[in-house]
Design a protein around this motif. Structure first.
Motif, PDB file in Angstrom:
ATOM      1  N   ARG A 273       5.843  -1.533 -21.398  1.00  0.00           N
ATOM      2  CA  ARG A 273       6.140  -0.387 -22.253  1.00  0.00           C
ATOM      3  C   ARG A 273       7.544  -0.553 -22.833  1.00  0.00           C
ATOM      4  O   ARG A 273       8.329  -1.386 -22.368  1.00  0.00           O
ATOM      5  CB  ARG A 273       6.037   0.936 -21.483  1.00  0.00           C
ATOM      6  CG  ARG A 273       7.004   1.071 -20.325  1.00  0.00           C
ATOM      7  CD  ARG A 273       6.660   2.283 -19.456  1.00  0.00           C
ATOM      8  NE  ARG A 273       7.563   2.381 -18.307  1.00  0.00           N
ATOM      9  CZ  ARG A 273       8.651   3.140 -18.287  1.00  0.00           C
ATOM     10  NH1 ARG A 273       8.973   3.881 -19.359  1.00  0.00           N
ATOM     11  NH2 ARG A 273       9.429   3.184 -17.218  1.00  0.00           N
ATOM     12  N   THR A 275      10.838   2.000 -24.254  1.00  0.00           N
ATOM     13  CA  THR A 275      11.380   3.353 -24.419  1.00  0.00           C
ATOM     14  C   THR A 275      12.564   3.319 -25.369  1.00  0.00           C
ATOM     15  O   THR A 275      13.298   2.322 -25.434  1.00  0.00           O
ATOM     16  CB  THR A 275      11.822   3.945 -23.072  1.00  0.00           C
ATOM     17  OG1 THR A 275      12.825   3.091 -22.487  1.00  0.00           O
ATOM     18  CG2 THR A 275      10.653   4.069 -22.114  1.00  0.00           C
ATOM     19  N   VAL A 276      12.722   4.410 -26.111  1.00  0.00           N
ATOM     20  CA  VAL A 276      13.866   4.577 -27.003  1.00  0.00           C
ATOM     21  C   VAL A 276      14.573   5.855 -26.582  1.00  0.00           C
ATOM     22  O   VAL A 276      13.982   6.941 -26.615  1.00  0.00           O
ATOM     23  CB  VAL A 276      13.419   4.660 -28.477  1.00  0.00           C
ATOM     24  CG1 VAL A 276      14.636   4.811 -29.383  1.00  0.00           C
ATOM     25  CG2 VAL A 276      12.625   3.417 -28.870  1.00  0.00           C
ATOM     26  N   THR A 277      15.834   5.715 -26.168  1.00  0.00           N
ATOM     27  CA  THR A 277      16.586   6.860 -25.662  1.00  0.00           C
ATOM     28  C   THR A 277      17.889   7.033 -26.434  1.00  0.00           C
ATOM     29  O   THR A 277      18.354   6.123 -27.117  1.00  0.00           O
ATOM     30  CB  THR A 277      16.905   6.687 -24.163  1.00  0.00           C
ATOM     31  OG1 THR A 277      17.604   5.430 -23.974  1.00  0.00           O
ATOM     32  CG2 THR A 277      15.631   6.657 -23.335  1.00  0.00           C
ATOM     33  N   ASN A 281      20.541   9.490 -22.429  1.00  0.00           N
ATOM     34  CA  ASN A 281      19.429   8.876 -21.720  1.00  0.00           C
ATOM     35  C   ASN A 281      18.148   9.703 -21.826  1.00  0.00           C
ATOM     36  O   ASN A 281      17.293   9.650 -20.934  1.00  0.00           O
ATOM     37  CB  ASN A 281      19.780   8.624 -20.252  1.00  0.00           C
ATOM     38  CG  ASN A 281      18.904   7.530 -19.643  1.00  0.00           C
ATOM     39  OD1 ASN A 281      18.473   6.605 -20.342  1.00  0.00           O
ATOM     40  ND2 ASN A 281      18.629   7.629 -18.354  1.00  0.00           N
ATOM     41  N   GLN A 282      18.023  10.456 -22.923  1.00  0.00           N
ATOM     42  CA  GLN A 282      16.825  11.241 -23.157  1.00  0.00           C
ATOM     43  C   GLN A 282      15.924  10.499 -24.153  1.00  0.00           C
ATOM     44  O   GLN A 282      16.398   9.982 -25.164  1.00  0.00           O
ATOM     45  CB  GLN A 282      17.180  12.621 -23.731  1.00  0.00           C
ATOM     46  CG  GLN A 282      18.044  13.472 -22.800  1.00  0.00           C
ATOM     47  CD  GLN A 282      17.324  13.831 -21.520  1.00  0.00           C
ATOM     48  OE1 GLN A 282      16.182  14.293 -21.547  1.00  0.00           O
ATOM     49  NE2 GLN A 282      17.989  13.613 -20.394  1.00  0.00           N
ATOM     50  N   GLU A 283      14.635  10.416 -23.833  1.00  0.00           N
ATOM     51  CA  GLU A 283      13.713   9.739 -24.741  1.00  0.00           C
ATOM     52  C   GLU A 283      13.642  10.465 -26.083  1.00  0.00           C
ATOM     53  O   GLU A 283      13.616  11.693 -26.141  1.00  0.00           O
ATOM     54  CB  GLU A 283      12.311   9.654 -24.124  1.00  0.00           C
ATOM     55  CG  GLU A 283      12.178   8.521 -23.112  1.00  0.00           C
ATOM     56  CD  GLU A 283      10.728   8.102 -22.903  1.00  0.00           C
ATOM     57  OE1 GLU A 283      10.009   7.903 -23.918  1.00  0.00           O
ATOM     58  OE2 GLU A 283      10.318   7.977 -21.738  1.00  0.00           O
ATOM     59  N   HIS A 285      11.696  11.412 -29.459  1.00  0.00           N
ATOM     60  CA  HIS A 285      10.330  11.543 -29.977  1.00  0.00           C
ATOM     61  C   HIS A 285      10.300  12.072 -31.408  1.00  0.00           C
ATOM     62  O   HIS A 285       9.273  12.008 -32.060  1.00  0.00           O
ATOM     63  CB  HIS A 285       9.502  12.465 -29.076  1.00  0.00           C
ATOM     64  CG  HIS A 285       9.357  11.966 -27.666  1.00  0.00           C
ATOM     65  ND1 HIS A 285       8.577  10.877 -27.349  1.00  0.00           N
ATOM     66  CD2 HIS A 285       9.919  12.388 -26.503  1.00  0.00           C
ATOM     67  CE1 HIS A 285       8.636  10.648 -26.048  1.00  0.00           C
ATOM     68  NE2 HIS A 285       9.447  11.547 -25.499  1.00  0.00           N
ATOM     69  N   THR A 297      14.753  -0.038 -24.636  1.00  0.00           N
ATOM     70  CA  THR A 297      14.543  -0.695 -23.341  1.00  0.00           C
ATOM     71  C   THR A 297      13.143  -1.284 -23.281  1.00  0.00           C
ATOM     72  O   THR A 297      12.145  -0.576 -23.472  1.00  0.00           O
ATOM     73  CB  THR A 297      14.734   0.288 -22.180  1.00  0.00           C
ATOM     74  OG1 THR A 297      16.030   0.894 -22.281  1.00  0.00           O
ATOM     75  CG2 THR A 297      14.622  -0.437 -20.841  1.00  0.00           C
TER      76      THR A 297
END
Length: 403
Positions: A273, A275-277, A281-283, A285, A297
């Motif tokens: 997977r 992730t984009v934060t 450090n919050q994803e 959307h 990441t």
């Protein structure tokens, strides 16, 4: 003729086109298949159940892999070939640039072919007389206009054919890949003429392998795959569908090659997977505001001990790379032991400004590509309130009186 805008200028309903392929091309083949001529031929379906309308003033890009049926469909729309099934309705004067030299007689001069081609397109001699000098000037043929066209280069063929087509006052212009033959200045001249047609409200159907060209001039994309319409809509999304098809074909080809050699496809690195934060450090959307600290990441698993490099690409929907980064570029040596890893890339104060961008990730090693996910997702950036482009800045301006 008055063309009503509310009625489609082209309507395709359930179009199919089959070709008969003959195997007995040589004397030996004819002798071999003499007792059973049926075995010497087979049918190929180039188009299957194609249905859509083209409205007045639209510029439609036909996209697809080689052999997907684009050129066949363009010929059906232009009435060059008849469909095997379904119906085609078209209105207005049509000008078609489908094949190099189509409609030209090699033993006639350029001048004579202008009148011949114009007549095929429905122009009278008087109408051709009125625009003849403009045709010659646009084509750049000059002193060669009275030479036989069999002595013309491929570029001269295209320039003259395009010049005749665009001066025939068409309601519908059909353009195949022939524009790729001309040099860059002539291609620019052609694109300018197409934009002029757009401003005049004419309808254009363009077949091109150039995603940049389609995105530049088209407001609608129709993607064909094996003779079927797999997408009809916005150009950016259409190009994404086309790219996904290319990636699918690449993966299938690798798998088929491995099966032929009885070798399993080696994928020791699997991307689980991504992730984009943000800086907290919050994803992310939703919309990414300018100045956001982005962290991309890549979560990956090694199923075998290998050397590997991983990274990402941010590109426009038409495939233009905006930014690319990998661990090798940052001087990071990744662990080669079996296990799961999270590889993070931080982009401080990001300033992208292109609306929607495409994120792709992958992993490579000494033996080539281990895995590639193109695309893995979309990144939506806030528009620059002042400027236009792929990047945005905290722009300022000033005026100084100099006199």
């Amino acid at each position: 003729m008055t063309i009503t805008a509310t009625i489609p200028i082209v309507r395709l309903n359930g179009i199919s086109k089959k070709f008969t392929l003959h195997k007995d091309k040589s004397l030996k083949d004819r002798a071999l298949y003499f007792t059973s001529r049926a075995k010497s031929k087979s049918e190929f379906e180039a188009l299957h159940d194609v249905s859509f309308d083209i409205n007045l003033g639209q510029t439609v890009g036909l996209l697809g892999h080689n052999g997907s049926g684009k050129s066949t469909l363009l010929k059906v729309i232009g009435g060059i070939i008849d469909p095997s099934g379904g119906t085609v309705e078209r209105r207005g004067r049509i000008a078609a640039l489908l094949e190099l030299g189509a409609g030209f007689h090699p033993d006639l001069s350029g001048r004579e072919n202008v009148y011949l081609n114009a007549a095929i397109l429905g122009m009278s001699k008087q109408e051709t007389d009125e625009v003849f000098e403009e045709i010659v000037e646009f084509s750049g043929i000059g002193e060669f206009i009275d030479s036989q066209v069999k002595f013309y280069s491929s570029g001269m063929y295209v320039r003259l054919a395009f010049a005749v087509a665009v001066h025939s006052d068409p309601d519908l212009l059909l353009v195949d890949e022939v524009l790729a033959v001309g040099d860059e200045p002539f291609q620019a001249k052609c694109m300018n003429k197409i934009r002029e047609f757009q401003r005049e409200g004419r309808t254009i159907v363009l077949v091109s392998h150039s995603a940049d060209q389609v995105a530049d001039v088209c407001d609608r994309a129709v993607v064909l795959d094996a003779g079927r319409v797999v997408y009809d809509g916005a150009v950016g999304e259409g190009i994404r569908v086309l790219r996904e098809g290319y990636e699918r074909d690449r993966v299938e080809a690798e798998q088929e090659s491995a099966q032929r050699h009885n070798e399993p496809v080696e994928q020791p690195v699997c991307i689980d997977r991504v992730t984009v934060t943000d800086g907290s450090n919050q994803e992310i959307h939703g919309i990414i505001e300018p100045g956001t600290d982005l962290t991309i990441t890549i979560h990956a698993t090694l199923t075998a001990p290998v050397e590997w490099v991983t990274g990402f690409t941010i590109a426009t929907p038409i495939g233009q790379n905006v930014y690319r980064l990998n661990t090798e570029g940052l001087g990071i040596e990744l662990p080669a032991e079996v296990g799961s890893y999270a590889v993070a890339f931080t982009l401080p104060h990001s300033n992208f400004s292109a609306g929607r961008l495409v994120l792709s990730v992958g992993a490579i090693g000494p033996k080539g590509i281990y895995t590639m996910i193109d695309p893995i997702g979309m990144l939506d950036f806030a528009d620059d309130p002042a400027g236009v482009g792929y990047m945005q800045f905290d722009a300022r301006g000033s005026v100084v009186v100099t006199s």
